[in-house]
Design a protein around this motif. Structure first.
Motif, short mmCIF file in Angstrom:
data_model
loop_
_atom_site.label_atom_id
_atom_site.label_comp_id
_atom_site.label_asym_id
_atom_site.label_seq_id
_atom_site.Cartn_x
_atom_site.Cartn_y
_atom_site.Cartn_z
N UNK A 4 0.84 -1.21 0.00
CA UNK A 4 0.00 0.00 0.00
C UNK A 4 0.86 1.24 0.00
N UNK A 5 1.97 1.17 0.74
CA UNK A 5 2.84 2.33 0.79
C UNK A 5 3.46 2.59 -0.58
N UNK A 6 3.89 1.51 -1.23
CA UNK A 6 4.47 1.65 -2.56
C UNK A 6 3.45 2.28 -3.52
N UNK A 7 2.21 1.80 -3.45
CA UNK A 7 1.16 2.32 -4.33
C UNK A 7 0.92 3.81 -4.06
N UNK A 8 0.93 4.18 -2.78
CA UNK A 8 0.70 5.58 -2.42
C UNK A 8 1.82 6.45 -2.99
N UNK A 9 3.05 5.97 -2.83
CA UNK A 9 4.19 6.74 -3.32
C UNK A 9 4.14 6.87 -4.84
N UNK A 10 3.77 5.76 -5.51
CA UNK A 10 3.70 5.82 -6.97
C UNK A 10 2.58 6.75 -7.44
N UNK A 11 1.44 6.67 -6.75
CA UNK A 11 0.31 7.52 -7.13
C UNK A 11 0.68 8.99 -6.99
N UNK A 12 1.44 9.28 -5.96
CA UNK A 12 1.83 10.68 -5.75
C UNK A 12 2.88 11.09 -6.77
N UNK A 13 3.57 10.11 -7.36
CA UNK A 13 4.53 10.40 -8.43
C UNK A 13 5.64 11.33 -7.99
N UNK A 14 6.09 11.15 -6.76
CA UNK A 14 6.99 12.16 -6.23
C UNK A 14 8.33 11.59 -5.83
N UNK A 15 9.37 12.05 -6.49
CA UNK A 15 10.72 11.63 -6.11
C UNK A 15 11.05 12.15 -4.72
N UNK A 16 10.60 13.36 -4.45
CA UNK A 16 10.90 13.95 -3.14
C UNK A 16 10.29 13.10 -2.04
N UNK A 17 9.09 12.65 -2.31
CA UNK A 17 8.37 11.84 -1.34
C UNK A 17 9.14 10.55 -1.08
N UNK A 18 9.60 9.93 -2.15
CA UNK A 18 10.33 8.67 -1.99
C UNK A 18 11.61 8.89 -1.19
N UNK A 19 12.32 9.95 -1.48
CA UNK A 19 13.52 10.24 -0.70
C UNK A 19 13.18 10.41 0.77
N UNK A 20 12.09 11.17 1.01
CA UNK A 20 11.71 11.41 2.39
C UNK A 20 11.40 10.12 3.10
N UNK A 21 10.74 9.22 2.39
CA UNK A 21 10.34 7.97 3.02
C UNK A 21 11.54 7.06 3.27
#
Ligand SMILES: [Zn+2]
Length: 351
Positions: A4-21
């Protein structure tokens, strides 16, 4: 990472978000946020920290566990800010466990927080400003602490919880604090603590992290409702209060609040204006609603001037920078205001 987390990150389409996570600290060049080709400065109103020395120096007050450890300010905070593209954070200490302490103990806790934040801001003057802690259970002392923090330590406002030992801090007893914030013309950032004042024991138990997911916005909703209906915002018409997590549930259901004083004989409203009107000038909210539609509605209810960027660092949440940058309903000027301009003015941050 779960699915679910992966899907959320992908849906947001955000590199910044992935780095933060994932916390890929330090190596990459700082992220630069641009709008229409122009670099914009990102200012974050919702940034936590803690000072573990409080436990040793004020042993009479039970301080909660420091978790995550990155609540203690250090180089990794700057690294995460760079990865996310955050230029300036307004630091504050939350959970407000010192609200039940004696005058002397609470003053000792607040002093350590405020001096600690001030020292860190002095070391990194272009990256941080501070919001003071106050002993809100002693409103006259809280007013003195706020004045000292702003005038002597250079902090830019205060951070408070949603209640003081289960009492809303909106009755006239608390006026000395609100009056001082108005007099100094500094904002008050309100952050909830799992609705411990509202939820009965066990009522938010079970899956879903409900004390956080439901409790936090619920506490903020109740706090803001008292602030409005108790007339606190009318007694201090220049007061500005910024509420965490998009202002809780209140902006999504404001029509019901507006109806209360007109249609409910038992409402005893002390407010002079419609509740929704305070969201146009005195109440601000952070951007932590995590969806484009949520942001669109928030802006529709409040106006661009009342929404400010919040990250909740060092806690791991989706980032909202890209949701603002990509919002089809905002002009470039609106985006800049939400991501930094509004807070630069409010917190008096130099260009
Ligand atoms: Zn938070």
């Amino acid at each position: 990472m779960n699915q679910q987390r992966r899907a959320f990150l992908q849906a947001a389409g955000s590199a910044a978000l992935a780095f933060g996570a994932f916390g890929a600290h330090g190596q990459a060049a700082p992220k630069r946020v641009t709008i229409g080709g122009r670099r914009v400065s990102i200012v974050d109103v919702h940034a936590h920290c803690m000072f573990p020395e409080v436990a040793r120096r004020v042993p009479g007050v039970a301080m909660p566990r420091v978790a995550p450890p990155t609540l203690v300010l250090g180089p990794e905070r700057l690294a995460v800010m760079d990865e996310r593209g955050i230029d300036v954070q307004a630091l504050s200490v939350n959970t407000y466990w010192w609200y039940s302490a004696s005058r002397a103990d609470a003053n000792a806790v607040v002093t350590i927080h405020d001096e600690g934040i001030a020292a860190w801001c002095k070391q990194h003057p272009t990256r941080f400003v501070g919001l003071c802690s106050v002993a809100l259970q002693h409103p006259d002392l809280a007013a003195q602490q706020l004045e000292h923090a702003v005038k002597d330590l250079g902090l830019r406002g205060a951070s408070i919880g949603g209640h003081v030992d289960n009492e809303p801090p909106t009755g006239t007893k608390y006026d000395p604090f609100w009056a001082k914030a108005e007099e100094l013309d500094v904002p008050v950032f309100m952050h909830p603590n799992n609705a411990l004042n509202i939820a009965r024991e066990g009522s938010l138990a079970g899956p879903g992290s409900l004390p956080n997911i439901v409790g936090n916005p619920l506490e903020t909703t109740v706090f803001l409702s008292h602030l409005i209906f108790d007339g606190t915002l009318d007694r201090f018409p220049r007061l500005k209060v910024c509420a965490a997590h998009g202002g809780g549930y209140l902006p999504s259901y404001l029509g019901r609040s507006d109806a209360a004083c007109v249609f409910r004989d038992d409402a005893n409203c002390a407010n002079k204006r419609k509740p929704s009107e305070y969201f146009k000038d005195q109440i601000l909210v952070d951007s932590m609603v995590f969806s484009s539609e949520g942001l669109r509605h928030l802006v529709a209810e409040t106006g661009v001037s009342q929404v400010v960027y919040g990250s909740d660092l060092p806690y791991s949440w989706p980032d909202t920078i890209d949701i603002v940058v990509e919002a089809p309903f905002l002009s470039d000027a609106d985006k800049e205001a939400i991501l930094g301009g509004n807070l630069r003015r409010l917190l008096r941050i130099g260009a």
